[in-house]
Scaffold this active site. Structure first.
Site, PDB file in Angstrom:
ATOM      1  N   ASP A  10       0.873  -1.213  -0.100  1.00  0.00           N
ATOM      2  CA  ASP A  10      -0.072   0.016   0.097  1.00  0.00           C
ATOM      3  C   ASP A  10       0.991   1.290  -0.175  1.00  0.00           C
ATOM      4  OD1 ASP A  10      -1.847   2.144   0.646  1.00  0.00           O
ATOM      5  OD2 ASP A  10      -2.771   1.078   1.948  1.00  0.00           O
ATOM      6  N   ILE A  11       0.942   2.192  -1.104  1.00  0.00           N
ATOM      7  CA  ILE A  11       1.587   3.267  -1.071  1.00  0.00           C
ATOM      8  C   ILE A  11       1.554   4.255   0.145  1.00  0.00           C
ATOM      9  CG2 ILE A  11       0.233   4.848  -2.402  1.00  0.00           C
ATOM     10  CD1 ILE A  11       2.677   5.192  -4.250  1.00  0.00           C
ATOM     11  N   GLY A  57      -5.388   1.554 -12.888  1.00  0.00           N
ATOM     12  CA  GLY A  57      -6.654   0.956 -12.302  1.00  0.00           C
ATOM     13  C   GLY A  57      -7.963   1.405 -12.842  1.00  0.00           C
ATOM     14  N   SER A  77      -2.526   5.329 -13.791  1.00  0.00           N
ATOM     15  CA  SER A  77      -3.335   4.887 -14.763  1.00  0.00           C
ATOM     16  C   SER A  77      -3.892   3.621 -15.224  1.00  0.00           C
ATOM     17  CB  SER A  77      -3.158   5.384 -16.116  1.00  0.00           C
ATOM     18  OG  SER A  77      -2.955   6.690 -16.449  1.00  0.00           O
ATOM     19  N   VAL A 115      -5.702   4.747  -5.267  1.00  0.00           N
ATOM     20  CA  VAL A 115      -4.619   5.215  -4.575  1.00  0.00           C
ATOM     21  C   VAL A 115      -5.223   6.711  -4.016  1.00  0.00           C
ATOM     22  CG1 VAL A 115      -2.303   6.364  -4.811  1.00  0.00           C
ATOM     23  CG2 VAL A 115      -3.103   4.052  -6.068  1.00  0.00           C
ATOM     24  N   ASP A 116      -5.641   7.377  -4.725  1.00  0.00           N
ATOM     25  CA  ASP A 116      -6.275   8.729  -4.384  1.00  0.00           C
ATOM     26  C   ASP A 116      -6.934   8.626  -3.163  1.00  0.00           C
ATOM     27  OD1 ASP A 116      -6.722  11.317  -4.725  1.00  0.00           O
ATOM     28  OD2 ASP A 116      -8.036  11.264  -6.116  1.00  0.00           O
ATOM     29  N   ASN A 135      -7.087  12.923 -10.174  1.00  0.00           N
ATOM     30  CA  ASN A 135      -7.737  13.303 -11.191  1.00  0.00           C
ATOM     31  C   ASN A 135      -7.867  14.782 -11.568  1.00  0.00           C
ATOM     32  OD1 ASN A 135     -10.132  14.483  -9.670  1.00  0.00           O
ATOM     33  ND2 ASN A 135     -10.503  12.429  -9.308  1.00  0.00           N
TER      34      ASN A 135
HETATM   35  N1  AR6 Z   1      -1.455   1.312  -2.979  1.00  0.00           N
HETATM   36  C1  AR6 Z   1      -0.660   1.129  -3.976  1.00  0.00           C
HETATM   37  N2  AR6 Z   1      -1.338   0.669  -5.148  1.00  0.00           N
HETATM   38  C2  AR6 Z   1      -2.805   0.924  -5.182  1.00  0.00           C
HETATM   39  C3  AR6 Z   1      -3.624   1.475  -4.074  1.00  0.00           C
HETATM   40  C4  AR6 Z   1      -2.755   1.486  -2.862  1.00  0.00           C
HETATM   41  N3  AR6 Z   1      -3.370   1.942  -1.801  1.00  0.00           N
HETATM   42  N4  AR6 Z   1      -4.914   1.345  -4.475  1.00  0.00           N
HETATM   43  C5  AR6 Z   1      -4.816   0.865  -5.456  1.00  0.00           C
HETATM   44  N5  AR6 Z   1      -3.765   0.684  -5.995  1.00  0.00           N
HETATM   45  P1  AR6 Z   1      -5.921   3.857  -9.715  1.00  0.00           P
HETATM   46  P2  AR6 Z   1      -5.872   5.462 -12.092  1.00  0.00           P
HETATM   47  C6  AR6 Z   1      -3.104   0.479  -7.577  1.00  0.00           C
HETATM   48  O1  AR6 Z   1      -7.394   3.622  -9.987  1.00  0.00           O
HETATM   49  O2  AR6 Z   1      -5.939   4.404 -12.836  1.00  0.00           O
HETATM   50  C7  AR6 Z   1      -9.421   7.791  -8.854  1.00  0.00           C
HETATM   51  O3  AR6 Z   1     -10.548   7.640  -8.667  1.00  0.00           O
HETATM   52  C8  AR6 Z   1      -4.230  -0.152  -8.593  1.00  0.00           C
HETATM   53  O4  AR6 Z   1      -4.413  -1.416  -8.404  1.00  0.00           O
HETATM   54  O5  AR6 Z   1      -5.663   4.388  -8.120  1.00  0.00           O
HETATM   55  O6  AR6 Z   1      -4.678   6.520 -12.450  1.00  0.00           O
HETATM   56  C9  AR6 Z   1      -8.621   8.997  -9.078  1.00  0.00           C
HETATM   57  O7  AR6 Z   1      -9.288  10.090  -8.347  1.00  0.00           O
HETATM   58  C10 AR6 Z   1      -3.867   0.137  -9.762  1.00  0.00           C
HETATM   59  O8  AR6 Z   1      -2.827  -0.834 -10.325  1.00  0.00           O
HETATM   60  O9  AR6 Z   1      -5.585   5.002 -10.515  1.00  0.00           O
HETATM   61  C11 AR6 Z   1      -8.944   9.072 -10.631  1.00  0.00           C
HETATM   62  O10 AR6 Z   1     -10.195   9.552 -10.784  1.00  0.00           O
HETATM   63  C12 AR6 Z   1      -2.959   1.609  -9.495  1.00  0.00           C
HETATM   64  O11 AR6 Z   1      -2.741   1.698  -8.105  1.00  0.00           O
HETATM   65  C13 AR6 Z   1      -8.825   7.801 -11.113  1.00  0.00           C
HETATM   66  O12 AR6 Z   1      -8.885   7.070  -9.798  1.00  0.00           O
HETATM   67  C14 AR6 Z   1      -3.461   2.781 -10.281  1.00  0.00           C
HETATM   68  O13 AR6 Z   1      -4.973   2.749 -10.021  1.00  0.00           O
HETATM   69  C15 AR6 Z   1      -7.274   7.587 -11.513  1.00  0.00           C
HETATM   70  O14 AR6 Z   1      -7.202   6.337 -12.033  1.00  0.00           O
END
Ligand code: AR6
Length: 173
Positions: free
Chosen positions: A11-12, A125, A123, A34-35, A25
């Site tokens: 978990d980051i 997720g 990007s 992550v956000d 975003n």
């Molecule tokens: N720690 C590390 N990696 C994570 C965590 C965490 N806690 N949670 C998810 N991941 P994403 P995006 C992974 O969706 O695709 C948000 O709603 C996840 O499995 O976080 O850039 C924003 O507000 C994936 O491999 O980011 C934007 O609207 C990676 O992190 C949108 O999502 C990125 O997933 C951005 O989408």
């Protein structure tokens, strides 16, 4: 010089580094993935700073491929660098924008004086970028950028994604 790159699973938000990067975003006002985790665990100070940045610097939102920093609230890191990745599109190559997220985040880290930085797989997720190519783009920028950052950690959320990243890092298809 380029940073040393590492792959870790986890978990980051728990990373003990100077700065962690947020896959945000345009709104900078939070979301899922992550956000969501960063704002939940980091507390309200991060969001308050994001709101100020929005109103003072980016009234129309943070553009895709750009990055800005806030402090990190209750997180172990000192700073959060918020970047906006592109959404995946089959018919359009948006990889320059994805690469820009890593380039601009490193530039912001350099301005801050951060020496250790953790990146999520931007990007890959909600924005649906294929994970293997997301890793490829990330590592190619991190391994070739001239920066004062010494250690760049690519944080993969689960074991399956770490396995993909290890395969890509080793250069096997
Ligand atoms: N720690 C590390 N990696 C994570 C965590 C965490 N806690 N949670 C998810 N991941 P994403 P995006 C992974 O969706 O695709 C948000 O709603 C996840 O499995 O976080 O850039 C924003 O507000 C994936 O491999 O980011 C934007 O609207 C990676 O992190 C949108 O999502 C990125 O997933 C951005 O989408």
């Amino acid at each position: 010089m380029a940073a040393t790159t590492e792959l870790v699973q986890g978990d980051i938000t728990g990373q003990r580094v100077d700065a962690i990067v947020n896959a945000a975003n345009h709104s900078l006002l939070g979301g899922g993935g992550v956000d969501g985790a960063i704002h939940r665990r980091g507390g309200p100070d991060i969001l308050a700073e994001c709101r100020r940045i929005r109103s003072e610097q980016y009234p129309d939102g943070l553009p895709t491929g750009e990055a800005v920093a806030t402090t990190a609230g209750r997180l172990p890191a000192r700073w959060v660098i918020h970047t906006v990745g592109p959404t995946w599109a089959k018919t359009k190559d948006k990889s320059p924008l994805l690469r820009s997220c890593y380039q601009r985040s490193l530039a912001v880290a350099d301005q801050l004086g951060a020496r250790t930085v953790a990146f999520p797989l931007v990007s890959a997720g909600v924005y649906r970028w294929p994970k293997d190519d997301a890793v490829r783009q990330a590592l190619s920028v991190l391994r070739s950028s001239d920066t004062a950052v010494e250690r760049a950690v690519l944080v993969l959320f689960d074991a399956a994604t770490l396995a993909i990243a290890e395969r890509v890092a080793a250069g096997t298809p």
